[in-house]
Design an enzyme around this catalytic site. Structure first.
Site, PDB file in Angstrom:
ATOM      1  N   GLN A   1      -6.548   2.850   9.847  1.00  0.00           N
ATOM      2  CA  GLN A   1      -5.556   1.969   9.243  1.00  0.00           C
ATOM      3  C   GLN A   1      -4.583   2.761   8.370  1.00  0.00           C
ATOM      4  OE1 GLN A   1      -5.142  -1.257   9.817  1.00  0.00           O
ATOM      5  NE2 GLN A   1      -6.888  -1.404  11.209  1.00  0.00           N
TER       6      GLN A   1
ATOM      7  N   TYR B   1     -12.453  -3.336  20.908  1.00  0.00           N
ATOM      8  CA  TYR B   1     -11.370  -2.457  20.443  1.00  0.00           C
ATOM      9  C   TYR B   1     -11.825  -1.805  19.128  1.00  0.00           C
ATOM     10  CZ  TYR B   1      -8.964  -5.831  23.463  1.00  0.00           C
ATOM     11  OH  TYR B   1      -8.602  -6.678  24.501  1.00  0.00           O
TER      12      TYR B   1
ATOM     13  N   GLU C   1     -14.715   0.719  22.914  1.00  0.00           N
ATOM     14  CA  GLU C   1     -13.435   1.371  22.662  1.00  0.00           C
ATOM     15  C   GLU C   1     -13.111   2.273  23.853  1.00  0.00           C
ATOM     16  OE1 GLU C   1     -10.134   3.051  21.700  1.00  0.00           O
ATOM     17  OE2 GLU C   1     -10.907   1.562  20.281  1.00  0.00           O
TER      18      GLU C   1
ATOM     19  N   ASP D   1     -10.253  -6.593  17.443  1.00  0.00           N
ATOM     20  CA  ASP D   1      -9.063  -6.109  16.748  1.00  0.00           C
ATOM     21  C   ASP D   1      -8.175  -5.439  17.780  1.00  0.00           C
ATOM     22  OD1 ASP D   1      -7.177  -5.150  15.002  1.00  0.00           O
ATOM     23  OD2 ASP D   1      -8.498  -3.743  13.971  1.00  0.00           O
TER      24      ASP D   1
ATOM     25  N   CYS E   1      -2.450  -7.957  14.446  1.00  0.00           N
ATOM     26  CA  CYS E   1      -1.310  -7.343  13.767  1.00  0.00           C
ATOM     27  C   CYS E   1       0.008  -7.891  14.288  1.00  0.00           C
ATOM     28  CB  CYS E   1      -1.351  -5.824  13.899  1.00  0.00           C
ATOM     29  SG  CYS E   1      -1.355  -5.216  15.597  1.00  0.00           S
TER      30      CYS E   1
END
Length: 448
Positions: free
Chosen positions: A265, A296, A320, A373, A400
């Protein structure tokens, strides 16, 4: 009207993507009368002078703001002075498209965009809330880190570009033209200082400041050709390391291994803020004997939140597609004997799981939770439908992009999952239009 024409516009609203809405004046002589025009660097309620840049679309045109004729009371001197309205549009750096707006009003506008997307696209009749980055507190509840009063100096990851003439800087807004800059107020002070002394060949240079505070630089040249008029540097800066250098990030007392060039992040408080928001959304729902998924999953940050909520025996699988991230996730999740990290595309992993899981495993998954995510484009219908077919007891979606979130929530609703409580927005990209949001979902048959 043609591109290049200058006209005065009244700004009526905010739109998704960091632009604002105006309409061409209505009149018999006006070509394109009543047409929507999207304009950056404005604020609803303002009258501005703008220059048309794209008149080729039937549904809307685009323009660039040149001058404010009647300013909003929410307008401020731009937090990044080189992006201010007084600078020619082609020289304004991108990445701070709300930096001319008072911070509280930025968050009001972002909440409007999110709420509109939820209602209009997601068909979700739930409220949304907005807050800034959450402070970091220690075991005694004392604040050990918090957002600065003006919400600057938060970027721990910054990318600059080097063009064919050796100029180094961010891209100008909505272009791939390099704009040299004198300062970077959103970057940490250490990254800003490191960027002042950098040189490189055509391509990109990434700056990373992990938890230890030392800035790493990762060069990503486009080719081996020298920059025009300059020689390729014979030695790299002393603080530059390989993109595969492993650095340590922290959330509370927990450490996470991640490649210097890997995903983490950007905001210095993002990881702790999102971990806390996901933990809140999972409260009381993580069955220690069930099977849980972190999709993810990156290096396992949110899988660790699931594990902490469920206890040391928690079965959690982080999925992932990046093999290096998965390798780190396996190490980062070593505290849970039931934790695994799988390298796979999420859609393909879920299809295999649906095809191959035993009855006992499917039962554990039905009692489990799923945290996802996804990237900015969202999870998409195939992934959403596969998650719903697994029938988990709880889903926590970290987004996001408001529109992508709303689209996926609509698909979840069609498959029997409803939003439980308010959608929680956290402003982890202050002075830009971006925002994170966390939504908890539960099967409609279990909804209160």
């Amino acid at each position: 009207m043609d591109s290049g024409d200058v006209l005065d516009l009244d700004i009526t609203d905010v739109a998704h993507g960091g632009v604002f809405i105006a309409r061409l004046p209505v009149g018999d002589a006006d070509q394109g009368r009543g047409r929507v025009v999207f304009v950056p660097d404005a604020i609803p309620g303002e009258r501005i002078r703008a220059r048309l840049t794209d008149v080729g679309k039937a549904s809307f045109w685009r323009a660039e703001a040149l001058e404010v004729l009647d300013a909003s009371p929410h307008r401020r001197a731009h937090v990044w002075r080189q992006a201010d309205i007084g600078v020619p549009p082609e020289d304004r750096p991108g990445g701070a498209d709300f930096g001319h707006i008072a911070l509280d009003h930025q968050r009001t506008l972002k909440l409007e965009v999110l709420q509109d997307a939820l209602t209009r696209i997601g068909r979700v009749d739930v409220p949304a809330t907005m807050e800034g980055a959450l402070p970091v507190v220690d075991a005694e509840g004392a604040v050990v880190a918090q957002e600065s009063p003006d919400a600057t100096r938060w970027r721990t990851r910054v990318s600059l570009h080097v063009d064919a003439d050796g100029r180094i800087g961010p891209y100008a807004a909505r272009s791939h033209r390099v704009v040299p800059v004198e300062d970077q107020p959103l970057a940490t002070a250490a990254i800003e200082e490191a960027a002042r002394h950098i040189s490189g060949t055509r391509g990109r240079i990434d700056f990373v400041q992990p938890a230890d505070g030392r800035v790493r630089t990762v060069a990503r040249p486009d080719s081996d050709r020298p920059v025009r008029g300059r020689r390729r540097p014979t030695a790299r800066p002393a603080d530059e390391r390989s993109a595969r250098e492993v650095v340590i990030e922290r959330v509370g007392d927990r450490e996470f291994r991640v490649d210097a060039a890997g995903f983490w992040q950007v905001h210095r408080l993002s990881a702790s803020s999102l971990t806390r928001a996901v933990t809140d959304a999972l409260a009381g729902t993580v069955d220690g004997d069930a099977a849980h998924l972190d999709l993810y999953g990156g290096v396992g940050m949110l899988a660790a939140a699931i594990g902490d909520a469920g206890g040391p025996g928690t079965r959690v699988t982080s999925v992932e597609s990046d093999a290096r991230a998965t390798e780190h996730a396996g190490e980062n999740l070593a505290d849970w004997v039931g934790a695994r990290a799988e390298t796979a595309r999420v859609d393909r992993y879920l299809q295999r799981l649906l095809a191959d899981a035993s009855a006992a495993e499917r039962s554990r998954l039905t009692r489990g939770v799923v945290v996802l995510d996804p990237p900015r484009a969202g999870a998409g219908a195939d992934v959403v439908e596969a998650i719903a077919e697994l029938d988990p007891a709880r889903i926590v979606y970290v987004a996001c992009d408001p529109v992508a979130l709303a689209r996926d929530l609509a698909t979840f609703a069609d498959r029997g999952y409803v939003v439980d409580g308010a959608v929680r927005a956290i402003d982890l990209f202050p002075h830009s239009h971006h925002v994170e949001a966390v939504a908890a979902l539960t099967p409609s048959r279990l909804a209160r």
